[in-house]
Design a protein around this motif. Sequence first.
Motif: not given
Length: 436
Positions: A243, A275, A363-365
Amino acid sequence: MMRLALFLFPGQHLGAWRLPDAIPELDVGIEHYVRAAKLAEEARLDAIFFEDQAAIPRANDLLRGDTYGAAHPRAIHFDPMMLLPALAMHTTHLGLAATSTATFNEPYNVARRFASIDFISNGRAGWNLVTSFNENEAQNFGLDAHVEHGARYERASEFIDVVTGLWDSWEDGAVLRDKEKGVYFDVAKMHFLQHEGKFFRVRGPLTMGRSPQGRPVILQAGSSEPGRELAARTADVVFTLQTEISESRAFREDLRKRAVRFGRDPDKIKILVGATPIVGTTDEEAQELRARMRELIPEDLAISHLMPHSGGLDFRKYDLNGPLPDLPDTNAGKSHRGAIVALARRDNLSILQTARFFAEGSYLKLVGAPATVADRMQEWLDADACDGFLAVPTHFPTGVEAFTRLVVPELQRRGIFRTEYSGKHLRDHLGVTTYT
């Protein structure tokens, strides 16, 4: 050029399925998967990808005996191997990838299934090699407890050698079907594997010729030491839960160095960051959507979802508004446990805040208007932090539509994602090693 795959899993966000415009019937609704695949192909994505778990998630056996916590929206889903042939009939270019565990399968069956999908799809199959992070799966395959983490990877390492050996058991042009001479295939171009190892004895060959790609694409997601070694030696695509740009760049550099040690071209290994795009017409609208979805996550479900990834620690014995305690080691997925600890420590989150964050997905937002989301994706790409993204929408259909019809066109306008497919195989889309 950015690589993009769509990860579609029912209930990925533990609250978004409750939105009025969400269709939770995606879980076992083939017509919805077909629509999602068509949206992905319309956007010229590399592939659509499906996870698999062969057990209903539960909080902790010791705490609850044989009972389950809150009803988990990720519990109901197809065997993804049944989905891929159906989607192949409704798409032409889109890659079709699915998870199949090396822990509770036999290599001959896996090699045969994915070679079959490669034929059915005309060269668009991908296999996500995992060692099963859901500990409850063991009890559906005759075991009381999950296989130890290191042993799972040792078995997986031999497993993949058998699978690739079976895929190579036929040379190109071996199957002749020569009516004039009465020769169906050239025996000299068919090879018996005759593998004898610690875990497997496999004679081979497969019951079909060499598939269109030679070898279906191999995907992998382990970030532990044995996971990285296996990925560097065998994988074409590696998923990661990073992230932060600096950490992702370090992960990518590490995988590339390991690949060189195994005699591989590091440019042929693609690192995709998981993501979650949360898209609005404005940044403010996207932030409001994220807050609304988070409010729809039941507290008990968020906590019970976090526990299996945290060594089964009973968080209910702690102040949920207090800091995350030290977590015991886990025999489940090491990557998720590491991500949980890193996030909670970095952002000083409480147990409940941590649980709600991971109930949104690990996950990466990417939150904002299409241009804002594209800005962040381009920033990661330009920083050599990844080769692309595994997009994990919060819900279907609007979450998928927002990414494919709003964000992807923005990436295309910037010239960092294709506007047309240039090859016919998944390996062509990804730019990985070819075997034909």
